[in-house]
Design a protein around this motif. Structure first.
Motif, PDB file in Angstrom:
ATOM      1  N   SER A  22      41.063  29.767  40.541  1.00  0.00           N
ATOM      2  CA  SER A  22      40.075  31.162  39.676  1.00  0.00           C
ATOM      3  C   SER A  22      39.287  31.621  40.680  1.00  0.00           C
ATOM      4  CB  SER A  22      38.836  29.726  38.013  1.00  0.00           C
ATOM      5  OG  SER A  22      38.307  29.470  39.569  1.00  0.00           O
ATOM      6  N   GLU A  23      38.820  32.677  39.812  1.00  0.00           N
ATOM      7  CA  GLU A  23      38.098  33.781  40.707  1.00  0.00           C
ATOM      8  C   GLU A  23      36.674  33.134  41.613  1.00  0.00           C
ATOM      9  OE1 GLU A  23      39.758  37.540  40.326  1.00  0.00           O
ATOM     10  OE2 GLU A  23      38.595  36.276  41.634  1.00  0.00           O
ATOM     11  N   SER A  56      47.855  31.023  42.660  1.00  0.00           N
ATOM     12  CA  SER A  56      47.487  32.840  43.824  1.00  0.00           C
ATOM     13  C   SER A  56      46.204  32.917  43.662  1.00  0.00           C
ATOM     14  CB  SER A  56      48.022  33.315  42.224  1.00  0.00           C
ATOM     15  OG  SER A  56      48.302  33.499  41.036  1.00  0.00           O
ATOM     16  N   TYR A  57      44.741  32.543  43.515  1.00  0.00           N
ATOM     17  CA  TYR A  57      44.085  33.191  43.126  1.00  0.00           C
ATOM     18  C   TYR A  57      43.432  32.523  44.776  1.00  0.00           C
ATOM     19  CZ  TYR A  57      41.744  34.524  39.301  1.00  0.00           C
ATOM     20  OH  TYR A  57      42.080  35.447  37.879  1.00  0.00           O
ATOM     21  N   LEU A  92      55.471  28.639  48.657  1.00  0.00           N
ATOM     22  CA  LEU A  92      55.070  29.774  49.250  1.00  0.00           C
ATOM     23  C   LEU A  92      55.089  30.094  50.585  1.00  0.00           C
ATOM     24  CD1 LEU A  92      52.949  30.577  46.885  1.00  0.00           C
ATOM     25  CD2 LEU A  92      54.514  30.635  46.365  1.00  0.00           C
TER      26      LEU A  92
ATOM     27  N   GLY B 158      37.919  36.374  31.540  1.00  0.00           N
ATOM     28  CA  GLY B 158      36.762  37.074  32.997  1.00  0.00           C
ATOM     29  C   GLY B 158      37.171  36.027  33.695  1.00  0.00           C
ATOM     30  N   PHE B 159      35.961  35.381  34.154  1.00  0.00           N
ATOM     31  CA  PHE B 159      36.165  34.505  35.669  1.00  0.00           C
ATOM     32  C   PHE B 159      36.849  33.203  35.088  1.00  0.00           C
ATOM     33  CE2 PHE B 159      35.953  37.748  38.827  1.00  0.00           C
ATOM     34  CZ  PHE B 159      35.751  38.958  38.658  1.00  0.00           C
ATOM     35  N   LYS B 161      38.217  29.654  34.076  1.00  0.00           N
ATOM     36  CA  LYS B 161      39.790  28.522  34.368  1.00  0.00           C
ATOM     37  C   LYS B 161      40.240  28.593  32.227  1.00  0.00           C
ATOM     38  CE  LYS B 161      39.034  24.485  36.209  1.00  0.00           C
ATOM     39  NZ  LYS B 161      39.170  23.983  37.094  1.00  0.00           N
ATOM     40  N   GLN B 189      48.047  28.712  34.153  1.00  0.00           N
ATOM     41  CA  GLN B 189      47.635  29.287  34.668  1.00  0.00           C
ATOM     42  C   GLN B 189      47.607  31.238  34.965  1.00  0.00           C
ATOM     43  OE1 GLN B 189      45.654  27.280  37.560  1.00  0.00           O
ATOM     44  NE2 GLN B 189      44.161  26.489  36.148  1.00  0.00           N
ATOM     45  N   GLU B 190      48.707  31.030  36.226  1.00  0.00           N
ATOM     46  CA  GLU B 190      49.637  32.475  36.454  1.00  0.00           C
ATOM     47  C   GLU B 190      49.998  33.041  35.314  1.00  0.00           C
ATOM     48  OE1 GLU B 190      49.616  32.997  39.776  1.00  0.00           O
ATOM     49  OE2 GLU B 190      48.922  30.787  40.026  1.00  0.00           O
ATOM     50  N   VAL B 193      47.134  34.191  34.304  1.00  0.00           N
ATOM     51  CA  VAL B 193      45.973  35.952  34.796  1.00  0.00           C
ATOM     52  C   VAL B 193      46.758  36.614  35.490  1.00  0.00           C
ATOM     53  CG1 VAL B 193      45.587  35.815  37.293  1.00  0.00           C
ATOM     54  CG2 VAL B 193      45.158  33.472  36.145  1.00  0.00           C
ATOM     55  N   ASP B 197      45.005  40.171  34.141  1.00  0.00           N
ATOM     56  CA  ASP B 197      44.485  40.843  35.634  1.00  0.00           C
ATOM     57  C   ASP B 197      45.265  41.982  35.469  1.00  0.00           C
ATOM     58  OD1 ASP B 197      43.894  38.558  37.637  1.00  0.00           O
ATOM     59  OD2 ASP B 197      42.560  39.107  36.251  1.00  0.00           O
ATOM     60  N   ARG B 208      43.702  44.354  47.175  1.00  0.00           N
ATOM     61  CA  ARG B 208      43.785  42.722  47.537  1.00  0.00           C
ATOM     62  C   ARG B 208      43.331  43.859  49.117  1.00  0.00           C
ATOM     63  NH1 ARG B 208      41.989  38.650  44.422  1.00  0.00           N
ATOM     64  NH2 ARG B 208      43.821  38.244  42.588  1.00  0.00           N
ATOM     65  N   ASP B 217      37.051  42.110  48.334  1.00  0.00           N
ATOM     66  CA  ASP B 217      38.211  43.267  48.044  1.00  0.00           C
ATOM     67  C   ASP B 217      37.686  44.408  46.800  1.00  0.00           C
ATOM     68  OD1 ASP B 217      40.080  40.623  47.833  1.00  0.00           O
ATOM     69  OD2 ASP B 217      40.065  41.802  45.817  1.00  0.00           O
ATOM     70  N   THR B 220      38.669  42.458  43.972  1.00  0.00           N
ATOM     71  CA  THR B 220      37.944  42.018  42.714  1.00  0.00           C
ATOM     72  C   THR B 220      36.479  42.413  42.347  1.00  0.00           C
ATOM     73  OG1 THR B 220      37.748  39.965  44.311  1.00  0.00           O
ATOM     74  CG2 THR B 220      36.028  40.084  42.764  1.00  0.00           C
ATOM     75  N   LYS B 223      37.745  44.697  38.900  1.00  0.00           N
ATOM     76  CA  LYS B 223      38.123  43.858  38.354  1.00  0.00           C
ATOM     77  C   LYS B 223      36.430  43.506  37.649  1.00  0.00           C
ATOM     78  CE  LYS B 223      39.764  38.914  36.801  1.00  0.00           C
ATOM     79  NZ  LYS B 223      40.122  37.515  37.966  1.00  0.00           N
ATOM     80  N   ARG B 279      53.160  36.317  44.035  1.00  0.00           N
ATOM     81  CA  ARG B 279      52.934  35.356  43.780  1.00  0.00           C
ATOM     82  C   ARG B 279      52.874  34.329  42.851  1.00  0.00           C
ATOM     83  NH1 ARG B 279      49.797  36.438  48.905  1.00  0.00           N
ATOM     84  NH2 ARG B 279      48.010  37.091  47.065  1.00  0.00           N
ATOM     85  N   GLY B 280      52.903  34.613  41.412  1.00  0.00           N
ATOM     86  CA  GLY B 280      52.118  34.224  40.460  1.00  0.00           C
ATOM     87  C   GLY B 280      53.163  33.990  39.292  1.00  0.00           C
TER      88      GLY B 280
END
Lengths: 105, 316
Positions: A22-23, A56-57, A92, B158-159, B161, B189-190, B193, B197, B208, B217, B220, B223, B279-280
């Motif tokens: 997570s962020e 990925s985070y 990865l 938001g932030f 999980k 999750q990906e 996200v 995002d 990033r 970065d 963020t 965001k 990557r996701g």
């Protein structure tokens, strides 16, 4: 995500505990990294033994640490990986990028 | 169905003089990034309170240093607003009262002197915890549901999980091994996200690379800005899950303009550093047996088959 930083000689160590997905957890890694970076450590070792899951985070933040160190001719290392984190790193190709610190800290 | 939560209440405890200075603190809270919705005006009046600020944002002032009295008033407040965390700000003279109130169920006790920033941080933390709890409760309904549909706004995740309890349930039933469970969780999750995002918040992965001296970065920073901008933060994400005993299908839809086909279908590059975006999607393909996008690219369906005799990875 909890973290702890330690130093041993020229090396800095980041011990992470929790999920790096997570962020918020990425932010914890960033803070831990900054702590050591600002102390002048340019060899930093990540200990991900207690990290259950990474996405990925977390990978993005690890790569950010890698690039910042590389820009200063430093190196980001990892303690021997295991489980899901090792599988993710291999998928990865991060295992090709980050050397493993085999010796005990 | 939304996961928005009511803001915490702030209970100031102290003498009349101390309470007078808190009015200025409250005025300052808006400067610390707390959204207007967290500071909406409402009245929490009580005829027993020494100082009453009718119409002040979710704040209660209590002019008393008697610990028992403070606890009684706190419990009365909690009864009136059971679903909202209460942050207590006490003067040094009633610091023990603050500790007692945390034991009695206060979210946090802050002892004066403190800056408005300290209170703002506590408020944001309480809101994030409440949102995570609200999301967890909604997801836990998967235990008994075969089909579930829900939606939430970008500002609500938001932030936070996003959990996937059903992966745990499939693991407990022996239909997924430990690695499969974690891979499915990450795939989900990906997908969320990406929807959040890149879909709703329209964030570009290349941002990033723009990192400031503190390691933050541009991705963020932007965001955070967009999460306080209603034109982005109010956009929805819809999630639909079905499980028929053998196949789990999870469809995630966002309100963005869609993921480009070139990103969706990009092959794995030679070096991890070349993978600044996408990557996701690789993690989704790793965790699900099939990953299907609609034509536009703003909807993705993850398919995971748990019948061990027919497990087959398909790339789409």
């Amino acid at each position: 995500m909890e973290y702890k930083t330690e130093t041993s000689g020229e090396k800095g160590y980041i011990l992470l505990h929790g999920d790096l997905d997570s962020e918020a957890s990425g932010e914890a890694l960033r803070r831990a990294f900054n702590d050591l970076f600002e102390q002048g450590k340019r060899t930093i070792v990540l200990n991900l033994d207690d990290v259950r899951i990474i996405n990925s985070y977390g990978i993005g933040k690890i790569l950010m640490c890698y690039k910042r160190l590389k820009a200063e001719e430093g190196v980001l290392m990892v303690r021997p990986l295991q489980g899901f984190v090792r599988e993710t790193f291999e998928l990865l190709m991060l295992d090709r990028l980050l050397p493993v610190e085999e010796n005990a800290q | 169905m939304s996961s928005s939560v009511a803001p915490p209440a702030i209970l100031f405890v102290g003498s009349d003089e101390e309470l007078a200075s808190h009015a200025a603190v409250m005025d300052n809270l808006g400067r610390f990034g707390l959204r207007r919705s967290l500071l909406r005006r409402e009245s929490l009046k009580s005829s027993d309170f020494g100082s009453e600020l009718a119409g002040v944002h979710a704040v209660v002032f209590l002019a008393s240093k008697n610990s028992e009295r403070v606890i009684t008033e706190f419990l009365d407040l909690k009864e009136r607003i059971p679903d909202r965390p209460v942050i207590v700000v006490t003067s040094r003279g009633v610091a023990e009262g603050g500790v007692l109130l945390v034991k009695a169920g206060a979210y946090e006790a802050i002892v004066e002197p403190c800056a408005a920033a300290d209170i703002a941080k506590s408020v944001l933390k309480a809101v994030q915890h409440a949102r995570q709890g609200s999301l967890n409760r909604e997801w836990s309904r998967f235990i008994s549901s075969e089909r579930i549909e829900m939606s939430f706004k970008s500002r609500d995740i938001g932030f936070c999980k996003v959990p996937l309890d059903i992966a745990d349930r499939l693991f407990e039933a022996g239909l997924l091994d430990s690695s499969g469970k974690l891979r499915l969780t990450v795939a989900f999750q990906e997908a969320v996200v990406n929807a959040h995002d890149h879909g709703n918040l329209e964030l570009d992965s290349s941002w990033r690379e723009d990192v400031d001296l503190e390691g933050i970065d541009a991705f963020t920073r932007i965001k955070i800005e967009r999460l306080t901008n209603p034109s982005f933060a109010e956009r929805e994400i819809w999630v639909s899950l079905t499980f028929d005993g053998q196949e789990l299908r999870i469809t995630i839809t966002d309100e963005g303009s869609g993921c480009p086909k070139s990103v969706r279908e990009a092959p794995l590059p030679e070096s991890p550093l070349e993978l600044s975006s996408g990557r996701g999607i690789f993690l989704m393909r790793w965790g699900a047996d099939q990953v299907l996008f609609n034509d536009i690219g703003n909807q993705v369906t993850l398919i995971k088959r748990v019948n061990r005799t027919s497990e087959q990875r398909l790339w789409q």
